[in-house]
Each structure stands twice: as structure tokens, then as C-alpha cells.
Design an enzyme around this catalytic site. Structure first.
Site, PDB file in Angstrom:
ATOM      1  N   SER A  33       0.819  -1.219   0.000  1.00  0.00           N
ATOM      2  CA  SER A  33       0.000   0.000   0.000  1.00  0.00           C
ATOM      3  C   SER A  33       0.853   1.270   0.000  1.00  0.00           C
ATOM      4  CB  SER A  33      -0.918   0.015   1.225  1.00  0.00           C
ATOM      5  OG  SER A  33      -1.607   1.254   1.275  1.00  0.00           O
ATOM      6  N   THR A  86      -8.741  -2.046   2.353  1.00  0.00           N
ATOM      7  CA  THR A  86      -8.401  -2.579   1.043  1.00  0.00           C
ATOM      8  C   THR A  86      -8.602  -4.087   1.081  1.00  0.00           C
ATOM      9  OG1 THR A  86      -6.735  -2.576  -0.703  1.00  0.00           O
ATOM     10  CG2 THR A  86      -5.885  -2.570   1.538  1.00  0.00           C
ATOM     11  N   LYS A  90     -12.896  -4.617   2.162  1.00  0.00           N
ATOM     12  CA  LYS A  90     -13.960  -3.724   1.669  1.00  0.00           C
ATOM     13  C   LYS A  90     -15.325  -4.411   1.700  1.00  0.00           C
ATOM     14  CE  LYS A  90     -11.154  -1.321  -1.831  1.00  0.00           C
ATOM     15  NZ  LYS A  90     -11.156  -0.791  -3.184  1.00  0.00           N
ATOM     16  N   ASP A 127     -14.295   5.022  -4.097  1.00  0.00           N
ATOM     17  CA  ASP A 127     -13.643   4.530  -5.317  1.00  0.00           C
ATOM     18  C   ASP A 127     -14.310   5.078  -6.589  1.00  0.00           C
ATOM     19  OD1 ASP A 127     -11.562   3.053  -4.220  1.00  0.00           O
ATOM     20  OD2 ASP A 127     -12.720   1.201  -4.107  1.00  0.00           O
ATOM     21  N   GLY A 154     -15.798  -8.126 -11.253  1.00  0.00           N
ATOM     22  CA  GLY A 154     -15.471  -8.303  -9.842  1.00  0.00           C
ATOM     23  C   GLY A 154     -15.862  -7.084  -9.028  1.00  0.00           C
ATOM     24  N   GLY A 155     -15.236  -6.931  -7.858  1.00  0.00           N
ATOM     25  CA  GLY A 155     -15.596  -5.843  -6.948  1.00  0.00           C
ATOM     26  C   GLY A 155     -15.365  -4.467  -7.561  1.00  0.00           C
ATOM     27  N   ASN A 176     -16.857  -9.669 -19.772  1.00  0.00           N
ATOM     28  CA  ASN A 176     -16.053 -10.371 -18.770  1.00  0.00           C
ATOM     29  C   ASN A 176     -15.664 -11.749 -19.262  1.00  0.00           C
ATOM     30  OD1 ASN A 176     -14.876 -10.392 -16.089  1.00  0.00           O
ATOM     31  ND2 ASN A 176     -16.360 -11.994 -15.601  1.00  0.00           N
TER      32      ASN A 176
HETATM   33  P1  NDP Z   1     -11.670  -9.165  -8.429  1.00  0.00           P
HETATM   34  O1  NDP Z   1     -10.798 -10.314  -8.100  1.00  0.00           O
HETATM   35  O2  NDP Z   1     -12.920  -8.922  -7.654  1.00  0.00           O
HETATM   36  O3  NDP Z   1     -12.104  -9.276  -9.989  1.00  0.00           O
HETATM   37  C1  NDP Z   1     -11.163  -9.600 -10.970  1.00  0.00           C
HETATM   38  C2  NDP Z   1     -11.760  -9.398 -12.362  1.00  0.00           C
HETATM   39  O4  NDP Z   1     -10.692  -9.540 -13.311  1.00  0.00           O
HETATM   40  C3  NDP Z   1     -12.821 -10.419 -12.747  1.00  0.00           C
HETATM   41  O5  NDP Z   1     -13.757  -9.832 -13.598  1.00  0.00           O
HETATM   42  C4  NDP Z   1     -11.993 -11.479 -13.493  1.00  0.00           C
HETATM   43  O6  NDP Z   1     -12.741 -12.185 -14.445  1.00  0.00           O
HETATM   44  C5  NDP Z   1     -11.029 -10.580 -14.225  1.00  0.00           C
HETATM   45  N1  NDP Z   1      -9.786 -11.259 -14.599  1.00  0.00           N
HETATM   46  C6  NDP Z   1      -8.835 -11.722 -13.768  1.00  0.00           C
HETATM   47  N2  NDP Z   1      -7.821 -12.266 -14.474  1.00  0.00           N
HETATM   48  C7  NDP Z   1      -8.166 -12.149 -15.782  1.00  0.00           C
HETATM   49  C8  NDP Z   1      -7.524 -12.535 -16.997  1.00  0.00           C
HETATM   50  N3  NDP Z   1      -6.356 -13.154 -16.998  1.00  0.00           N
HETATM   51  N4  NDP Z   1      -8.143 -12.234 -18.167  1.00  0.00           N
HETATM   52  C9  NDP Z   1      -9.335 -11.593 -18.179  1.00  0.00           C
HETATM   53  N5  NDP Z   1     -10.001 -11.217 -17.054  1.00  0.00           N
HETATM   54  C10 NDP Z   1      -9.410 -11.501 -15.866  1.00  0.00           C
HETATM   55  O7  NDP Z   1     -10.691  -7.893  -8.390  1.00  0.00           O
HETATM   56  P2  NDP Z   1     -11.100  -6.372  -8.151  1.00  0.00           P
HETATM   57  O8  NDP Z   1     -12.356  -6.130  -8.884  1.00  0.00           O
HETATM   58  O9  NDP Z   1     -11.038  -6.063  -6.708  1.00  0.00           O
HETATM   59  O10 NDP Z   1      -9.872  -5.577  -8.823  1.00  0.00           O
HETATM   60  C11 NDP Z   1      -9.734  -5.528 -10.237  1.00  0.00           C
HETATM   61  C12 NDP Z   1      -8.600  -4.581 -10.608  1.00  0.00           C
HETATM   62  O11 NDP Z   1      -8.894  -3.242 -10.254  1.00  0.00           O
HETATM   63  C13 NDP Z   1      -7.273  -4.928  -9.915  1.00  0.00           C
HETATM   64  O12 NDP Z   1      -6.264  -4.920 -10.889  1.00  0.00           O
HETATM   65  C14 NDP Z   1      -7.057  -3.792  -8.937  1.00  0.00           C
HETATM   66  O13 NDP Z   1      -5.674  -3.510  -8.800  1.00  0.00           O
HETATM   67  C15 NDP Z   1      -7.768  -2.638  -9.656  1.00  0.00           C
HETATM   68  N6  NDP Z   1      -8.214  -1.596  -8.706  1.00  0.00           N
HETATM   69  C16 NDP Z   1      -7.657  -0.345  -8.809  1.00  0.00           C
HETATM   70  C17 NDP Z   1      -8.046   0.665  -7.939  1.00  0.00           C
HETATM   71  C18 NDP Z   1      -7.419   2.030  -8.054  1.00  0.00           C
HETATM   72  O14 NDP Z   1      -7.550   2.837  -7.110  1.00  0.00           O
HETATM   73  N7  NDP Z   1      -6.790   2.353  -9.148  1.00  0.00           N
HETATM   74  C19 NDP Z   1      -9.048   0.430  -6.880  1.00  0.00           C
HETATM   75  C20 NDP Z   1      -9.584  -0.918  -6.886  1.00  0.00           C
HETATM   76  C21 NDP Z   1      -9.166  -1.889  -7.769  1.00  0.00           C
HETATM   77  P3  NDP Z   1     -13.459 -13.599 -14.083  1.00  0.00           P
HETATM   78  O15 NDP Z   1     -14.827 -13.250 -13.547  1.00  0.00           O
HETATM   79  O16 NDP Z   1     -13.492 -14.292 -15.396  1.00  0.00           O
HETATM   80  O17 NDP Z   1     -12.577 -14.288 -13.071  1.00  0.00           O
END
Ligand code: NDP
Length: 304
Positions: A33, A86, A90, A127, A154-155, A176
Site C-alpha cells: 500500500s 483494502t 472492503k 472509489d 469483480g468488486g 467479462n
Molecule cells: P476481483 O478479483 O474482484 O475481480 C477480478 C476481475 O478480473 C474479474 O472480472 C476477473 O474475471 C477478471 N480477470 C482476472 N484475471 C483475468 C484474466 N487473466 N483475463 C481476463 N479477465 C481476468 O478484483 P477487483 O475487482 O477487486 O480488482 C480488479 C482490478 O482493479 C485490480 O487490478 C485492482 O488492482 C484494480 N483496482 C484499482 C483501484 C485504483 O484505485 N486504481 C481500486 C480498486 C481496484 P473472471 O470473472 O473471469 O474471473
């Protein structure tokens, strides 16, 4: 290199002796972080004009998910003024009886900012504000009136989708990797009273994506060097801009592809900064120095 602040644990709260106003980020893991240097830079600058903030400090704690309920009670007793949450807290905190979730954060199903009040913790989610402000700042685009292509379910995607709907985007198209997760997200946000056209489409059927859309990557594809692209931008018709929520690495292959195609593109650092700005505003009720926070995160990223 990580930021110099120590990593505290739940046990440290038993002997907590800091006499100023404490803030903290809780995560598991938390080593990555960069919120402590970002918030402490802002507080140092704010203290120049208002001496109250000279005694404020932002800490970081590694708290295991199963310890979160007990930890929140202890942080409250220790009179922490505010907490950032984080991964994975969350979503866990959203469901805890000790957290009164604001109406705006309800549809997101997650809270990233807790404010201490005399009745307990209130749970906010900053966010979406961070995302909208980051996109405006980096790409000069409003979510309002834009055709949005959102990658992920995802989240982070859920928060982004709610923000796009609340800001009246023109249309929201969700893609997705796993169709089931996409369908679930669409079902969930369909219950929001929004007039925005909303649909999910399969990754192999991109011909119906609107031309000139703003593409937001809310997947974690790109965090690791050998990850595939979340979508091939060559398959979309003239995207107006690409915002990748990932900021580590600063340039994912997805952003590199956008730049190679001449599409305006930005990483998620501005989202990180602006979600932090809004959190600090909630805790301090004061004007927050955005530039000091941005400089601190750029410096922290460069030091890695
Ligand atoms: P989650 O684990 O909840 O969701 C992950 C998502 O990514 C799912 O939709 C998953 O798809 C998809 N995914 C993972 N790997 C792959 C791949 N190889 N190819 C295609 N799709 C993939 O994570 P979060 O939603 O919490 O976070 C997502 C991103 O957002 C992270 O990279 C995080 O760093 C970023 N983030 C940035 C923030 C900022 O302040 N800039 C704040 C919060 C998050 P599937 O459903 O198919 O598994």
C-alpha cells in the site's frame, strides 16, 4: 522499496500509545500500500495552514480477514478517526453490524472508508468518485453522456458500474472472461433505478460494441507480465479513450496497445489519488492538497 512506515498488527492496538489523531489503512496483505505516504504528505502540507493537522498521522495495519470485526472494535476504542479498507476488507466490512453504510455505498456492496462518529463507524465508498475524477483529469472525459465499455465483473467493476449508472452514462456495456460473473453483475445492477441502456456481451462477439466508447479496464488482467489483454482494442471501433484501473505496473500491455493505436489512455494512479482525496475530506472536513498526494504516490511508485 516499500514506504518506510512500519506495518502494525492487531496486537499493537493493545499497547497503542500514539497521542495524536490516528488514521490507518487495513489490508491483508498491506505491504504494497502506498496510501500512508500519500496521506501523510497531505497532512504535512495541511499542517502548514492549520496546526491541528500537525498531530494527525496515517498508519498501516495487516489485519487477517477473520480478525476484522474485533479489529474495528479496537480501532474504535483507540479513537482512530478514520480507516481505509483494502483487499479483502472492503466487502467484509460492508456486512458487519458495527458499520453503518451510507445510502450511496449500498448498491456497491463494499466500503473503502470508515469514519468514526459518536455512534460507531459510518462506511463510505470513495472509489467511484476516484474513478470519475481520474478519468476527467487524465482523459478529459465525463462519465455522464458517455458510452462506456466496462471490462470485468469483480468488486472494482461493480463499483465502476454503479458510478457510471449514477452519473447517467449514455450506455453501459459489460464484458467479462466468465459469462456467469457478468450475468450476475448485470442482474445486480439492473435493480438500480436507472434509465441507462445496460447489457453484457460475449468477448467473442464485439461487433455490437458502440463506436467511440470509453473503455474502462476493471479486470486484474495486466497485474502479471504474462497476463492476456482483457480485450483486443483492435476489435473495437475507434474507442474514445482507455482507462486502466491498474497502476502497478504503471503501463500494462493493454495501455501500451492503446497508445500504439493512438487512443488517449491513462492508468489507475489518478483513481487512487482521488479516492484518497475524498476519504481525507470525509475525515478532516477540510480542503485537501491534491498535488501533494499525487507527488507522493508518483514518488512512491518510482521508488519501487
Ligand atoms: P476481483 O478479483 O474482484 O475481480 C477480478 C476481475 O478480473 C474479474 O472480472 C476477473 O474475471 C477478471 N480477470 C482476472 N484475471 C483475468 C484474466 N487473466 N483475463 C481476463 N479477465 C481476468 O478484483 P477487483 O475487482 O477487486 O480488482 C480488479 C482490478 O482493479 C485490480 O487490478 C485492482 O488492482 C484494480 N483496482 C484499482 C483501484 C485504483 O484505485 N486504481 C481500486 C480498486 C481496484 P473472471 O470473472 O473471469 O474471473
Amino acid at each position: 522499496m516499500t514506504s518506510p512506515e512500519p506495518i502494525y498488527t492487531l496486537a499493537d492496538l493493545d499497547t497503542w500509545s500514539f497521542s495524536g489523531t490516528a488514521l490507518a489503512v487495513l489490508g491483508h496483505p498491506i505491504k504494497h500500500s502506498i496510501s500512508p505516504p500519500m496521506h501523510n504528505a497531505a497532512l504535512a502540507q495541511m499542517a502548514l495552514n492549520d496546526r491541528r493537522f500537525g498531530s494527525w498521522k496515517y498508519f498501516r495495519f495487516d489485519i487477517a480477514p477473520e480478525d476484522l470485526p474485533a479489529a474495528l472494535k479496537k480501532f474504535y476504542v483507540r479513537r482512530f478517526k478514520g480507516l481505509n479498507l483494502t483487499v479483502p476488507h472492503k466487502i467484509i466490512a460492508f456486512g458487519l453490524p458495527d458499520v453503518a453504510v451510507t445510502p450511496a455505498a449500498q448498491p456497491i456492496g463494499a466500503v473503502n472508508t470508515l469514519l468514526r462518529t459518536e455512534h460507531g463507524w459510518t462506511g463510505h465508498n470513495t472509489d467511484g468518485y476516484g474513478l470519475a475524477t481520474g478519468i476527467q483529469e487524465d482523459l478529459q472525459r465525463d462519465l455522464r453522456g458517455a458510452d462506456i465499455v466496462l471490462l470485468g465483473a469483480g468488486g472494482a467493476a461493480r463499483g465502476a458500474a454503479v458510478e457510471c449508472l449514477q452519473r447517467s452514462c449514455a450506455s453501459l456495456t459489460i464484458l467479462n472472461r466468465t459469462p456467469k460473473a457478468m450475468d450476475e453483475l448485470i442482474e445486480l445492477i439492473s435493480t438500480l433505478d436507472s434509465k441507462v441502456p445496460l447489457r453484457g456481451i460475449a468477448l467473442k462477439d464485439l461487433s455490437s460494441v458502440p463506436a467511440g466508447a470509453l473503455v474502462i479496464n476493471a479486470t486484474s488482467a495486466g497485474l502479471k507480465p504474462d497476463d492476456p489483454l482483457p480485450v483486443n482494442l483492435r476489435s473495437l471501433v475507434r474507442p474514445a479513450g482507455v482507462y486502466d484501473m491498474i497502476y502497478n505496473p504503471l503501463e500494462t500491455p493493454f495501455l501500451a496497445q492503446a497508445r500504439a493505436l493512438g487512443i488517449p489512455a491513462a492508468n489507475g494512479l489518478s483513481m487512487l489519488v482521488h479516492q484518497g482525496v475524498r476519504a481525507l475530506e470525509i475525515w478532516t472536513n477540510a480542503t485537501v492538497p491534491v498535488e501533494a498526494m499525487r507527488d507522493a504516490v508518483v514518488k512512491a511508485m518510482a521508488a519501487r
